[in-house]
Design a protein around this motif. Structure first.
Motif, mmCIF file in Angstrom:
data_model
loop_
_atom_site.group_PDB
_atom_site.id
_atom_site.type_symbol
_atom_site.label_atom_id
_atom_site.label_comp_id
_atom_site.label_asym_id
_atom_site.label_seq_id
_atom_site.Cartn_x
_atom_site.Cartn_y
_atom_site.Cartn_z
ATOM 1 N N TYR A 64 -1.241 -5.134 3.913
ATOM 2 C CA TYR A 64 -0.907 -5.327 2.292
ATOM 3 C C TYR A 64 0.852 -6.165 2.542
ATOM 4 O O TYR A 64 1.438 -5.934 1.593
ATOM 5 N N LYS A 68 4.030 -8.086 3.243
ATOM 6 C CA LYS A 68 4.535 -9.031 2.001
ATOM 7 C C LYS A 68 5.570 -9.269 2.342
ATOM 8 O O LYS A 68 6.611 -8.716 2.121
ATOM 9 N N SER A 105 0.667 -1.403 -0.004
ATOM 10 C CA SER A 105 0.057 -0.081 -0.024
ATOM 11 C C SER A 105 0.814 0.705 0.174
ATOM 12 O O SER A 105 0.540 2.068 -0.810
#
Ligand code: ADP
Ligand code: ZN
Ligand code: ZN
Length: 744
Positions: free
Chosen positions: A499, A501, A454
């Motif tokens: 988000y 990761k 993001s």
């Protein structure tokens, strides 16, 4: 009269001079010699120090001079000749003499707080012809003692550990003591070596008959062996061309001339096979020196070398200082390896130290490599070194064919896996044929960074300016610089998005993917994380040798000189992690690593196969590795170095100021810059934040100096040492790295 001693004192003061005069007390006068370690009064301390000189006069006033306190050991740790070398290192690398001495003499040795390891053995003292009479006396009165004497009657010349004797005969220890009291037996205490040769309990084997090219090399070097001139040879031989055999036969010649030899290897724990080969030729004549030794082991090995019990030293970087008696030859294997350069004070390069030591001793130096460093090859081309080559593999074995896979194409073809179809198929084939494969990646861990999709935030170490690496088996983020760990966040610490990761790949991830693809295969991993325990390397490599591993996944460690005939496939998962490093040596590193790792295959009867995956299929370092073409690589790279003003055309110094406070580090760097700006450097870059700005909570500001003329650099370094640094009174660290190998 020996009234005063000049000593180098081991104290952490900032002043750039730790050599002082002390008075020699009367009871030490006859014994004190250059190279001994003593304690001296220094402020409130009594630090350990080394004697550099003994003299009749001093410039220090009589009422100001202090007296040496005591010996640490009445042993000489170095000779005058060694001191000459230490001084050279101290000047060339602009570092304190005491730091060099401490790098050369292992702490365990000079602190004197390690005891020799001894073993007590018992043997027969009574004359053999009296044993019968003794046995008669003991027979009914002392059955245990009788048993012991009976044993010695049968084995009169045996010496046995008390423990073993008592255990084997199942008698009380007291029985042995009584017999010693009666003068029938006696004890003998011997110093033993902590490292046992039993680890390398191989049969002695003879030298192989050299091939014509090996013979040429051997003759050339041996012919000049007794010359007073020091020659440096660059032995350029492709992987598997028989360099190691040449080293062993050169050393044979050294021993026949009653001299000793040093063989440097990049990482001794990574080359057990090589060490084993040496043991099988020279057995008890070898000492090993490397960082994985315990203090006690290092102490024992060092002593064996010093006493002349071991004539051959095999070791990592610091073994270049080993106190070999009557040194006759120095050999550096894989001379291009970065591990020969120390990355902390003193920042010496073992190759340069070796060259100087060879010069001082009028002996030769042999630099061996399949991929010589650009600097060394350039020196060979310009006649500074003598060039020797072993151009083909033993038995004319083919170099393995190398296939380059363009990973951009792979994605276009709809294969999102980290393994190309080609590599997958080849792995399959290898397993089907009961052969072995190596998968190489120069990144350990599961992934190399964690990113929020993001906001783009990358999770960094709190102490270092570097992204942390996710390690799945510990479910933690680890900083590879300082070892700090963090939990893997569920939400982005910056924008709270979920988000977040892990990206990129590491060895752990590859291991997992291989397991998924080939569940029936035995997969093992060799990297920093799996090899922290002592002997772990050897265990993994033993398994590889015994065919108990089908696929070995690993970092640089798997690229080193292993020689296993059943490895028929080498896969480089991605060449790009090295190519993209912000360092002028990244192309050279890429070429070297790819060539080294490719050299691990095709050594047995079967033809090997190499697969390199990359997003840079046209990069010259990749193309050169594919064609096994050193010349091609050299021509491309040397042109770039010249155009961009990098070594070997330029002599570098990297100075980093280091402090917890960013301001202080910057101010110190600016002050230094003002001092430097009028020097004869061709170019000064900086001061600017170091590429990794913060490590372990300390800020780093960097100045890079490029000199066209090495004498000018020498002059500046003397100026720095004798002027600027001596006058400093600050707690900012000035790390001076002469000939740096890393720009980070
Ligand atoms: P390098 O150090 O250049 O990689 P090695 O010395 O390990 O090469 O040699 C590669 C292989 O060839 C080894 O298995 C070695 O035993 C073998 N070898 C080396 N020299 C000879 C020789 N003169 N005759 C037969 N085999 C040899
Ligand atoms: Zn860190
Ligand atoms: Zn975010």
């Amino acid at each position: 009269m020996n009234k005063y001693a000049e000593v180098a004192v081991d104290v952490p003061v900032t002043k750039f001079d730790k050599v002082y005069d002390y008075k020699i007390p009367a009871d030490m006068k006859d014994k004190l010699q250059i190279g001994m370690a003593v304690r001296v009064p220094f402020g409130k301390l009594k630090p350990s120090s080394f004697v550099l000189n003994i003299k009749e006069t001093t410039k220090v006033q009589e009422d100001k001079i202090k007296t040496i306190d005591s010996f640490i050991s009445e042993e000489k740790f170095f000779e005058k000749k060694d001191l000459h070398l230490y001084r050279w290192v101290s000047d060339y690398y602009c570092t304190l003499l005491i730091n060099v001495i401490k790098a050369a003499v292992p702490t365990a040795v000079y602190r004197g707080n390690i005891k020799k390891k001894t073993v007590k053995k018992v043997y027969l003292k009574a004359p053999e012809d009296e044993i019968k009479m003794i046995l008669n006396k003991l027979k009914n009165r002392a059955p245990s003692q009788y048993k012991v004497m009976k044993f010695f009657q049968e084995h009169p010349n045996t010496k046995l550990r008390v423990r073993d004797l008592v255990g084997n005969l199942e008698v009380y220890r007291g029985a042995v003591d009584s017999l010693v009291d009666k003068n029938f037996l006696d004890f003998e205490t011997n110093v033993i070596r902590r490292i046992a040769d039993r680890d390398f309990d191989s049969q002695l084997v003879e030298d192989l008959t050299p091939t014509p090219s090996q013979k040429k090399v051997l003759n050339k070097i041996n012919k000049g062996f007794l010359d007073k001139k020091s020659v440096t040879y660059l032995l350029h031989g492709v992987t598997g061309s028989g360099k190691t055999e040449v080293y062993m036969q050169l050393i044979r010649n050294v021993l026949e001339n009653k001299k000793g030899a040093i063989l440097l290897v990049p990482e001794i724990s990574l080359t057990p096979l090589m060490v084993k080969r040496f043991y099988s030729r020279f057995k008890g004549k070898i000492a090993v020196l490397h960082s994985a030794l315990s203090s006690g082991e290092r102490y024992d090995e060092w002593r064996r070398i010093k006493k002349g019990d071991a004539q051959i030293v095999i070791g990592a970087r610091s073994a270049i200082f080993a106190p070999v008696k009557n040194l006759g030859l120095i050999i550096i294997d894989e001379e291009h390896e970065n591990s020969y350069k120390q990355s902390t004070h003193p920042y010496y390069h073992a190759r340069e130290v070796a060259k100087k030591r060879a010069e001082i001793n009028n002996i030769d130096l042999v630099l061996g490599s399949a991929t010589p460093s650009l600097e060394s090859y350039y020196k060979a081309k310009t006649g500074v070194y003598q060039y020797l080559s072993l151009p083909v593999r033993i038995e004319n074995k083919e170099m393995p064919p190398v296939k380059i896979i363009n990973m951009t194409e792979e994605l276009k073809k709809g294969n999102p896996s980290i393994f190309s179809m080609y590599l997958q198929n080849n792995l399959q084939k290898t397993l089907k044929n009961d052969e072995q494969a190596i998968l190489f990646l120069n990144r350990r861990g599961y992934s190399n960074f964690v990113l929020c999709r993001s906001c783009g935030q990358v999770i960094k170490c709190d102490e270092c300016d570097i992204s942390m690496t996710y390690h799945q088996n510990r479910d933690k983020l680890i900083c590879h610089y300082c070892g700090n760990t963090k939990d893997m966040p569920k939400y982005c610490p910056n924008c709270s998005s979920k988000y977040i990761k892990d990206f990129g790949i590491g060895t752990e991830r590859i291991e997992k993917e291989v397991n998924k693809l080939f569940p029936e295969a035995v997969v093992s991993r060799m990297d920093y994380d799996t090899t922290t325990k002592k002997g772990a390397h050897r265990k993994i490599l033993n398994k590889l040798e015994n065919n108990e591993i089908d696929i070995l996944v690993g970092t640089q460690m798997v690229a080193k000189g292993h020689d296993y005939p059943n490895i028929s496939l080498v896969g480089v998962v991605t060449a790009d992690t090295i190519i993209n490093l912000p360092d002028f040596r990244s192309a050279e590193r890429t070429f070297q690593l790819l060539t080294q790792v490719a050299g691990r295959t095709g050594r047995g009867k079967k033809v090997g196969n190499v697969v390199i995956q990359t997003y840079n299929p046209d990069h010259y370092s990749v193309l050169a590795a594919k064609e096994h073409d050193y010349q091609y690589f050299f021509k491309k790279e040397i042109r770039l170095r010249k155009a961009l003003n990098y070594p070997p055309f330029i002599h570098l110094i990297k100075i980093t100021t280091v402090h917890q406070n960013k301001n202080k580090a910057e101010k110190a760097a600016r002050k230094l810059y003002n001092y430097l700006k009028d020097c004869k450097a061709k170019k000064i870059i900086g001061p600017s934040p170091a590429p990794i700005e913060r490590i372990r909570g300390e800020y780093r500001v960097q100045i890079l100096l490029k000199f066209a003329i090495i004498e000018e650099r020498k002059k500046l370094l003397v100026d720095l040492k004798e002027g600027f640094l001596k006058k400093l009174s600050t707690n900012v660290k000035y790390n001076i790295d002469v000939d740096p190998i890393s720009m980070l």
